[in-house]
Scaffold this motif. Structure first.
Motif, PDB file in Angstrom:
ATOM      1  N   GLY A 136      32.333  45.398   0.484  1.00  0.00           N
ATOM      2  CA  GLY A 136      31.633  46.183   1.466  1.00  0.00           C
ATOM      3  C   GLY A 136      31.916  47.728   1.168  1.00  0.00           C
ATOM      4  O   GLY A 136      31.001  48.473   1.206  1.00  0.00           O
TER       5      GLY A 136
ATOM      6  N   LEU B  11      34.665  56.399   5.650  1.00  0.00           N
ATOM      7  CA  LEU B  11      34.736  54.460   5.658  1.00  0.00           C
ATOM      8  C   LEU B  11      35.972  54.111   6.353  1.00  0.00           C
ATOM      9  O   LEU B  11      35.961  52.883   6.986  1.00  0.00           O
TER      10      LEU B  11
ATOM     11  N   GLY C 219      27.523  50.912  11.166  1.00  0.00           N
ATOM     12  CA  GLY C 219      28.788  51.346  10.342  1.00  0.00           C
ATOM     13  C   GLY C 219      28.455  52.587   9.281  1.00  0.00           C
ATOM     14  O   GLY C 219      28.962  53.723   9.321  1.00  0.00           O
ATOM     15  N   LEU C 220      27.109  52.094   8.399  1.00  0.00           N
ATOM     16  CA  LEU C 220      26.918  53.102   7.628  1.00  0.00           C
ATOM     17  C   LEU C 220      26.432  54.420   7.864  1.00  0.00           C
ATOM     18  O   LEU C 220      26.756  55.593   7.300  1.00  0.00           O
TER      19      LEU C 220
ATOM     20  N   ALA D  68      26.623  53.769  -1.929  1.00  0.00           N
ATOM     21  CA  ALA D  68      25.639  54.191  -1.021  1.00  0.00           C
ATOM     22  C   ALA D  68      25.468  55.881  -0.873  1.00  0.00           C
ATOM     23  O   ALA D  68      24.557  56.531  -0.905  1.00  0.00           O
ATOM     24  N   LEU D  69      26.737  56.033  -0.257  1.00  0.00           N
ATOM     25  CA  LEU D  69      27.026  57.363   0.187  1.00  0.00           C
ATOM     26  C   LEU D  69      26.885  58.451  -1.080  1.00  0.00           C
ATOM     27  O   LEU D  69      26.510  59.718  -0.986  1.00  0.00           O
TER      28      LEU D  69
ATOM     29  N   ALA E 213      29.195  56.481   9.319  1.00  0.00           N
ATOM     30  CA  ALA E 213      29.970  57.051   8.079  1.00  0.00           C
ATOM     31  C   ALA E 213      29.085  58.211   7.409  1.00  0.00           C
ATOM     32  O   ALA E 213      29.700  59.394   7.176  1.00  0.00           O
ATOM     33  N   LEU E 214      27.831  58.029   7.536  1.00  0.00           N
ATOM     34  CA  LEU E 214      26.919  59.034   6.952  1.00  0.00           C
ATOM     35  C   LEU E 214      27.063  60.554   7.733  1.00  0.00           C
ATOM     36  O   LEU E 214      27.146  61.452   7.278  1.00  0.00           O
TER      37      LEU E 214
ATOM     38  N   SER F  22      29.436  50.780   0.007  1.00  0.00           N
ATOM     39  CA  SER F  22      28.929  51.716   1.163  1.00  0.00           C
ATOM     40  C   SER F  22      29.345  53.117   0.393  1.00  0.00           C
ATOM     41  O   SER F  22      28.600  54.099   0.612  1.00  0.00           O
TER      42      SER F  22
ATOM     43  N   VAL G 269      34.431  60.904   2.040  1.00  0.00           N
ATOM     44  CA  VAL G 269      33.885  59.730   2.125  1.00  0.00           C
ATOM     45  C   VAL G 269      34.689  58.402   2.416  1.00  0.00           C
ATOM     46  O   VAL G 269      34.600  57.582   3.422  1.00  0.00           O
TER      47      VAL G 269
END
Lengths: 310, 283
Positions: free
Chosen positions: B208, B147, B125-126, B215-216, B129-130, B212, B143
């Motif tokens: 979550g 997501l 997933g991440l 994180a992004l 998304a990245l 995320s 973002v």
């Protein structure tokens, strides 16, 4: 005029061995305000008849013949038109009331859903009507009980709720598929009494599906006996139960008698291996040569070679 | 109604979940009343007051541009909760609807929707998304979009599973026999059965998504300076890890507490909704 007239109804299901015919030329009619009982052993197609009328058979079923309701052939209707008939014109109650009620809504909510689908009215009016209906089907202290959930009701009370939901629309035909089978005997009697009173009060015709002959005799004007996807005998309840013409009817009636159980030997044949000739002959005590080879036709309300023509 | 009370009663006994809910409530309060709580403007720079340690005036000190860390954290709550609520809202609603349609209609519709889900699930997933956020360019909106695109699949799967089991129940057939249309049956009979699972997933999903998004942002794809966002605060504090660890410790703590609060609440809700588990404990 007949309210419901089924003629030459055939239903086939695709199976590994090819098409399996589970209803073969079923014909019956119910007059307005009258009641008909469909009796027979388990697995001879009674419920399939009911589901064909509701058009709720699985999509892969092949249905042919005619089911005329108020003169209109139901089998030719669009799904949207059929939906208007379901519930409003023809309502159905099932064998297992517990599983037919949604466990996550209160009983009152579920009856109200039916009431409000029928006529536009406010929540308050709907609630009033719900309480009326619950009273009518004999649920004690309806004001309190309508806010309870199905699991707080006993089987008999759940069936009463189902009846209330079905009658919320005042349908002209009520199909009751073994309405009392899952209930114990004293409750059965109460439900039968209730149905009897309500069909008179609402002027509803009744198609009762059962294997309990006592209930059939109690509730219905006429009876149709089914065996292995065919109707083998038709007539008024009095006539048929007093003088059964078909050996199967006789055997059914004799199975429970005052001197004990006399079960019919064997079981209903599988639809993929139907016997030649008369479908009942392997179990029939009177079978003769002709029964083994020629399939009998419906004559004078009975499908049997041995019944003398007039 | 009584059932709701029962579930709430079970929830009340669960201390972890209640702590989670209290923290979430506080976070929401802080986010709404951010201007009231924060001692300073979160983006006002005082280059003469860089990297101060805690004092009465700056409770958590200042960062490399002389901005009040406390105020930035408080305003950061707004950003994180906003991202969480919007993304979870979009993914939960769209995933639920798609799962409902897939499970209810079956056949080719089901097949197409679920194969799309499989394709999405095949990527981590991440990372996906990245890629999406990188492709669309940096920014908080992108973002959220990324997501959302990644997140709907689990709702669709869970709801579809629920629908498949409810669809076969007798009360659905009874509803149909009484003239209920497809929409009526889907929304009135099938959806309520799936709703508890969706609520649990959504609560867990909040944690979550916030993680995320942080994180992004940490990677520079999300919130852009000078927006006070926990992930980007972590990133800008990274350079000063040895001289001023406050710069990374506090945003890190904020992320951790928020995510844990949502996870505890989600776990608690799951236990409260799951009657089977409760019965087991009572025996």
């Amino acid at each position: 005029m007949d309210l419901l007239r089924i003629s030459d109804l055939r239903v086939d299901f695709p199976a590994e061995a090819g098409l399996v015919r589970v209803l073969d030329g079923v014909g019956l009619e119910i007059k307005k305000g009258k009641s008909l009982c469909l009796v027979g052993e388990s697995g001879c197609g009674k419920t399939i008849v009911a589901l064909s009328i509701m058009r709720l058979l699985l999509e892969n079923a092949y249905v042919s013949g005619e089911i005329r309701f108020n003169g209109q052939d139901i089998l030719l209707l669009e799904e949207a038109e059929m939906r208007k008939i379901r519930g409003r014109e023809i309502a159905m109650i099932f064998e297992q009331p517990a599983t037919c009620l949604n466990p996550v809504f209160t009983v009152g909510d579920q009856i109200a859903g039916a009431v409000r689908a029928h006529e536009k009215c406010s929540r308050k009016e709907a609630r009033k009507r719900v309480i009326e209906l619950m009273e009518m089907v004999g649920i004690p202290s309806p004001r309190r009980r309508c806010d309870q959930y199905p699991h707080e009701f006993s089987g008999g009370m759940q069936q009463r709720v189902m009846i209330a939901i079905a009658l919320a629309f005042s349908p002209s035909l009520l199909i009751a598929d073994e309405p009392t089978t899952s209930l114990d005997v004293t409750i059965q009697a109460q439900i039968v009494e209730l149905l009897k009173a309500l069909i008179v009060e609402f002027n509803t015709s009744l198609l009762l599906i059962t294997h309990d002959l006592a209930i059939a005799a109690e509730l219905c004007d006429s009876v149709a006996v089914m065996y292995a996807g065919e109707i083998v005998e038709r007539g008024s309840v009095k006539e048929v139960f007093k003088n059964p013409k078909h050996p199967y009817t006789g055997a059914l009636l004799g199975a429970i008698s005052s001197d004990g159980f006399r079960p019919i030997k064997g079981s209903v044949p599988e639809f993929i291996r139907l016997p030649r000739g008369c479908r009942f002959h392997p179990r029939c005590s009177l079978s003769q040569d002709v029964c083994r080879h020629v399939s009998p036709k419906m004559r004078n309300g009975v499908r049997c070679h041995l019944w003398p023509e007039n | 109604m009584r059932d709701t009370l029962e579930i709430f009663g079970r929830l009340k006994k669960n201390k972890m979940a209640m702590t989670g809910f209290v923290i979430i409530a506080l976070l929401i309060l802080v986010a709404i009343l951010a201007p009231l709580f924060s001692p300073h403007d979160p983006i006002e720079q005082h280059l003469n007051l860089r990297l101060l340690s805690s004092s009465w005036q700056y409770p958590l000190g200042t960062d490399d541009l002389g901005r009040c860390i406390m105020s930035r954290l408080i305003y950061g709550t707004r950003v994180s909760l906003q991202v969480g609520i919007i993304v979870v809202g979009i993914t939960a609603i769209s995933g639920t609807l798609l799962g409902l349609v897939a499970g209810y209609s079956g056949g080719i519709v089901d097949e197409v929707i679920m194969r799309i889900v499989d394709v999405f699930l095949a990527f981590p997933g991440l990372i996906l998304a990245l890629v999406i956020a990188g492709f669309l360019g940096p920014g908080l909106f992108n973002v959220m979009l990324a997501l959302s695109v990644v997140g709907w699949t689990k709702y669709a799967r869970v709801v579809r599973g629920c629908v498949l089991s409810v669809k076969e129940k007798a009360f659905v057939e009874a509803a149909r026999a009484l003239g209920g249309g497809n929409f009526y049956i889907m929304f009135r009979h099938v959806l309520p059965e799936a709703l508890p699972s969706v609520i649990v997933l959504a609560t867990l999903g909040m944690g979550g998504v916030i993680l995320s998004a942080a994180a992004l942002s940490f990677l520079g794809l999300g919130a852009q300076p000078p927006m006070p966002e926990w992930g980007s605060m972590l990133n800008s504090g990274r350079t000063f890890l040895q001289v001023a660890p406050r710069l990374t410790i506090f945003p890190g703590l904020a992320i951790m507490i928020t995510v844990l609060a949502f996870n505890f609440s989600g776990d608690g809700l799951r236990d409260a909704f799951d009657i089977r588990q409760v019965k087991k404990l009572e025996i």
